[in-house]
Write a protein that holds these residues in place. Structure first.
Motif, PDB file in Angstrom:
ATOM      1  N   ARG A  56      -4.759   2.879   8.738  1.00 27.71           N
ATOM      2  CA  ARG A  56      -3.824   2.998   9.851  1.00 27.71           C
ATOM      3  C   ARG A  56      -3.372   1.613  10.332  1.00 27.71           C
ATOM      4  O   ARG A  56      -2.215   1.424  10.695  1.00 27.71           O
ATOM      5  N   GLN A  57      -4.300   0.650  10.321  1.00 32.45           N
ATOM      6  CA  GLN A  57      -3.925  -0.714  10.676  1.00 32.45           C
ATOM      7  C   GLN A  57      -2.965  -1.302   9.649  1.00 32.45           C
ATOM      8  O   GLN A  57      -2.047  -2.043   9.992  1.00 32.45           O
ATOM      9  N   GLU A  58      -3.182  -0.975   8.383  1.00 33.72           N
ATOM     10  CA  GLU A  58      -2.333  -1.515   7.324  1.00 33.72           C
ATOM     11  C   GLU A  58      -0.881  -1.078   7.498  1.00 33.72           C
ATOM     12  O   GLU A  58       0.046  -1.850   7.246  1.00 33.72           O
ATOM     13  N   VAL A  59      -0.665   0.165   7.885  1.00 32.94           N
ATOM     14  CA  VAL A  59       0.716   0.658   8.011  1.00 32.94           C
ATOM     15  C   VAL A  59       1.314   0.343   9.372  1.00 32.94           C
ATOM     16  O   VAL A  59       2.533   0.466   9.559  1.00 32.94           O
ATOM     17  N   GLY A  60       0.487  -0.080  10.323  1.00 37.96           N
ATOM     18  CA  GLY A  60       0.953  -0.264  11.702  1.00 37.96           C
ATOM     19  C   GLY A  60       2.101  -1.233  11.860  1.00 37.96           C
ATOM     20  O   GLY A  60       2.963  -1.074  12.726  1.00 37.96           O
TER      21      GLY A  60
END
Length: 1014
Positions: free
Chosen positions: A555-559
């Motif tokens: 989720r952090q990667e796509v944020g």
């Protein structure tokens, strides 16, 4: 270019939730907030410089009971769990949690909240606390670029600064200025061990022997914590106590510790409301073992109407020199890799036996089968990274081809873990491996694209030097001026992140320039440790060229890429009809699609853990149904009806969890009808049921390779469709010209009839002390035990000392002039107007609601359309068609202008089947989302256009809704108004251009459509 901002309902709701928690707090007076700033030990001869007055935040006048009642009222409005008490901390007695998904503009929201709290209550001193320098720089940038936007609304600007222990004179201005003042500070500035970081607590000679923290805390600031879950260390929390905060507002997408939560906009809400981009994934799955199999990579399967499917495959080839090189070629059925590789033995038996575009598979005669995105054989890390870079470039071009005509710049972001892989100062050209690979793959794919027909987009590409279309943004060594790996925090809440201000500053300064098509940079390489510094809305592709680790969630990667994009004029691409056609973020993963999506959905599901999961009577009781005529509370009897409805139709299981059959039926439009008692509020009841979370609600994450082209076919060129299109391809401007006197008359009548204000209530609670209170808190439970509670009505307003601009408030809520508003208020009866004294806020809210209802009625009565010369361009039929989710498409169609139709429900699929097989239909189209009819309550996109054969009454029909039955069709007030406006639009088009030939109807089935035709 310049980013534009506009007032959006979902952001206003987040702001209002905070403001309403302090309802009843009187506006601050100058006397209440004025104080003498501590002059410190001023140097001889300059004492007079330090005798100025300061302006602090006024103290809360509301007691704990009133505050809690306000909070519970706000929670009820959103059907959030009700707080049983004020959650107090040592930092402050008021701690409010605001949950907002990444990419929905939480920074904008708390800046607007600052203005509203100042406007409503006079509070003016705010401190925004952030966990890292990256976020600090981003917040400062947001305060800068939103200044003019908020100036238009509030007619004032925020004075803001970043706290710097070497520039303490700014604290004097922060304290003495009477306007809205904001200090931005990162936790390292007050909770770290370094000498500079401790200066905030020390008496400093260069600050008149004062402690900076004392000067700050004297203002009783309101603390706004951005990402508070990263500030929960003991040292940080202890340091926050020193600020003596009036209150703490906590904004995050992922709260770890819960206080009084007053607003929720989570990942599911954000996606369903189309406030963030859709996510698609290009996964790369590695098969076999290095060195044991022939190297093969199936990149894609290309389809065409002119020839059979072809597979785009990378394999090894022997050159005349004897060198082995990897090449990318298109393969067809019966192609032999042994021959194509120039006799490499590892490819014996690799003859193409099948290329299946439906399943995205390539099969060979020796039994080997590859799926798109799979790589087999000798796959080392260098090969994997090359494939990722290639896929990111391809995804970028795919998006750019669609979005360039609409003035939308596409950016692709590569995260790497070592600067030398991109910029190698030992090399003559200073290019690292990734830069070299990028230029090779970019040039190869660019040559393919340039073979397309000459268009403005192709000309744009030709003008860009491949070496200038990519750039690296890294930390800079101050001595050598070279890019270096950033210093990274090894532990704590910011482990893995950099505190290098220069790197963040450089990135953020490029933010708006990078959005311009005049700027050649389209591909950006950045260090993984700088990921939080990236906040550009036009990042459409993210590719992490690094090993996955457990410290960074998917989720952090796509944020970094979730924000909705903007065009060349700075307008956000957020129109509901097209938002998810335009805004799709592609993640190029270094693992299989299945593995990446599984991990991402697990992250998202865990973030939704606070949502209720049990649909029992207790959950539904007391909830609020928001209707056009006001809020309706769910009584125990109504809750029982909802609960039994779910059980009776197997929409809930033995554990009272919502079943998949409910969500499937809702998707298809085949839900069982609600009981009679609930049908008046059907839409709201379904929304309430949907608030109970189940895994079946999780939104899909698409495979970026699955979508195929859906070309316009020969039906599009038929004379019947051209005639149909010429008849409906009209644009018009609308006007609403009604008599103010008529509105005043109707509004007065309605207010006299319906305006009823509930007197304010106050609660008297009595109790007795049962335990001693220590400094740290309570012993063995509560110090006081509640013995009795009594509720009384107050017929005299407790707000009698507060002055209200009644006309101004009602005018603001109804968007009417003060004169018209005054005429309405003067016209109502004395008995009704007297209620204002009983409860001013309720009176204003109800008056605004009732007047707006009369306005809505008069819109239809006085609406007029005036056709203009402008028409829709034909490119609305091709925009967004190259990337669609074909999992919802049925068989190839005969009479539709495209080969396939992407349907939204089972009812719609049935409608298409009958429409396509009807011999009386010549051609039909599901109208593209760019075909919009303007109405005073928002643009409207009709669904269908149909042309019938000669001999049938020749009409064009638009179907606005295709639901299960007309009786169960639930339309919101806005939808009803749009439909009525659309009827008027087509009535005017008929009158001017096509008498009797264009008809607009709302139908629920193909059978109903044919009844109207016949």
């Amino acid at each position: 270019m310049k980013l534009k901002f506009k007032t959006q309902a979902y952001q206003t709701a987040a702001v209002q939730a905070v403001v309403d928690c302090f309802r009843g707090q009187p506006p601050a007076s100058a006397e209440a907030i004025s104080y003498r700033i501590d002059p410190g030990k001023a140097k001889k001869g300059v004492e007079d410089l330090f005798t100025e007055s300061g302006f602090k935040n006024a103290e809360l006048k509301l007691g704990d009971i009133a505050l809690l009642q306000n909070i519970v009222r706000v929670q009820n409005q959103q059907n959030l769990p009700q707080s049983s008490e004020l959650v107090k901390t040592k930092v402050s007695k008021v701690n409010l949690d605001i949950e907002m998904e990444t990419g929905t503009g939480k920074t904008y929201c708390y800046i607007k909240t600052i203005f509203e709290l100042n406007k409503q209550y006079g509070w003016s001193k705010f401190i925004i606390v952030v966990p890292s320098i990256a976020i600090r720089e981003g917040v400062a940038k947001s305060l800068e670029i939103t200044a003019e936007h908020f100036l238009e609304t509030y007619h004032k600007k925020v004075r803001f600064f970043i706290y710097n222990s070497k520039q303490l004179h700014q604290l004097e201005s922060f304290s003495s200025d009477a306007g809205v003042n904001v200090m931005v500070i990162n936790v390292q500035a007050f909770a770290a061990r370094g000498a500079d970081n401790r200066r905030i607590y020390e008496e400093l000679d260069d600050f008149q022997s004062r402690r900076p923290i004392d000067v700050i805390s004297a203002n009783r600031p309101i603390l706004i914590l951005d990402e508070p879950q990263k500030m929960e260390g003991a040292a940080t929390l202890k340091s926050l106590e020193e600020f003596k905060a009036l209150m703490v507002l906590r904004y995050s997408a992922t709260h770890k510790t819960t206080h009084n939560k007053i607003h929720r906009l989570d990942a599911l809400d954000a996606y369903n409301q189309k406030l963030v981009k859709k996510i698609a994934v290009r996964g790369i799955s590695v098969k076999g073992l290095a060195g044991t199999n022939a190297y093969l990579y199936l990149q894609s399967i290309d389809i065409s109407t002119k020839k059979p499917p072809e597979a785009r495959v990378e394999f090894e080839q022997k050159l005349k020199s004897g060198e082995i090189k990897r090449v990318l070629r298109k393969l067809g059925k019966t192609d032999n890799l042994f021959d194509l590789s120039n006799g490499l033995d590892q490819y014996r038996g690799y003859v193409v036996s099948d290329i299946n575009a439906n399943t995205d598979t390539l099969s060979f005669t020796n039994g080997v089968e590859l799926f798109v995105g799979e790589v087999d054989g000798d796959v080392n890390e260098a090969a994997l990274r090359r494939i990722q870079i290639r896929e990111a470039i391809k995804a970028h071009f795919d998006k750019e081809l669609t979005l360039f005509p609409h003035g939308i710049k596409v950016l692709t972001l590569f995260f790497i873990d070592e600067v030398a892989k991109y910029r190698d100062y030992a090399a003559a050209d200073q290019k690292g491996d990734y830069a070299r690979i990028f230029e090779e793959e970019y040039s190869q794919y660019l040559n393919e694209v340039l073979n397309l027909d000459e268009t403005p987009y192709i000309k744009y590409l030709k003008d860009i030097d491949p070496a200038k279309t990519h750039e690296g943004y890294f930390s800079i060594d101050k001595k050598t001026k070279r890019d270096v790996d950033p210093a990274v925090a090894a532990r704590g809440e910011n482990a893995g992140l950099s505190d290098d201000v220069d790197a963040y500053d450089l990135i953020l300064k490029q933010k708006e320039r990078l959005l311009s098509l005049q700027e050649p940079v389209r591909f950006i390489f950045s260090h993984s440790a700088l990921r939080e510094g990236w906040d550009n809305p036009n990042v459409f592709v993210i590719c992490a060229l690094k090993h996955s680790d457990n410290t960074i969630s998917r989720r952090q990667e796509v944020g970094r890429g979730l924000r909705l994009s903007v065009n060349q004029t700075g307008d956000r691409m957020d129109h509901p009809a097209i938002v998810h056609d335009v805004n799709v973020l592609t993640v190029v993963a270094s693992e299989s699609y299945k593995d990446f999506v599984s991990a991402l959905q697990k992250d998202i599901s865990e973030s939704l853990s606070a949502r209720p999961k049990v649909a029992d009577e207790a959950y539904f009781t007391g909830k609020v149904l928001k209707t056009a005529t006001g809020d309706v509370e769910v009584t125990p009897q109504l809750a029982k009806h909802i609960y039994k409805y779910l059980l009776r139709n197997d929409y809930s299981d033995d554990t009272d969890c919502i079943t998949g059959s409910y969500h499937e039926a809702k998707k298809k439009g085949t839900l069982a009808p609600l009981p009679q008692e609930l049908q008046a509020h059907a839409e709201q009841v379904y929304q309430l049921i949907d608030s109970v979370f189940s895994d079946r609600q999780m939104f899909g994450i698409g495979d970026d390779r699955r979508p195929k082209k859906n070309p316009l076919n020969s039906n599009f060129d038929k004379q019947e469709f051209k005639e149909l299109w010429n008849r409906i391809n009209r644009k018009a401007a609308y006007s609403v010209d009604f008599d103010s006197a008529e509105l005043v008359s109707k509004a007065v009548t309605e207010l006299d009839k319906s305006l009823r204000v509930t007197p304010l209530q106050y609660t008297i609670q009595t109790g007795e002390q049962t335990a001693l209170v220590t400094y740290d808190g309570l012993k063995d439970g509560e110090a006081f035990v509640l013995r009795a509670t009594q509720t009384e009505k107050n017929v005299h307003s407790i707000h009698s000392t507060v002055k209200y601009d009644l006309i101004g408030k009602v005018a603001e809520g109804t968007q009417l002039t003060r004169r018209t508003t005054a005429d309405i208020l003067k016209g109502i009866s004395v008995a009704v107007f007297t209620q204002f004294r009983t409860n001013p806020e309720s009176f204003i809210a109800e008056a605004v609601r009732l007047i707006n209802e009369q306005k809505a009625t008069m819109i239809i009565e006085h609406l007029a359309y005036d056709p203009v010369e402008d028409k829709f361009d034909l490119d609305i039929f091709t925009t967004g068609q190259t990337k669609q989710d074909f999992s919802k498409a049925g068989d190839k169609l005969k009479r539709h202008i495209y080969d396939y139709v992407i349907t939204d429900s089972g009812i719609e699929r049935d409608f298409v089947k009958e429409l396509d097989t009807c011999t009386e239909v010549v051609v039909y189209a599901k109208l593209p989302r760019g075909f919009l009819i303007p109405t005073p309550v928002g643009d409207y996109n009709p669904d269908w256009a149909v042309s019938f054969k000669e001999g049938t009454v020749k009409h064009v029909y638009f179907v606005a809704e295709t639901k299960g039955s007309m009786s169960s069709m639930v339309l919101s007030e806005i939808e009803k108004t749009k439909i009525k406006c659309t009827r008027k639009f087509f009535d005017e088009i008929n009158r001017r251009y096509a008498p009797e030939n264009v008809k607009y109807e709302v139908v629920n089935s193909f059978g109903k459509l044919m009844e109207l035709v016949k």
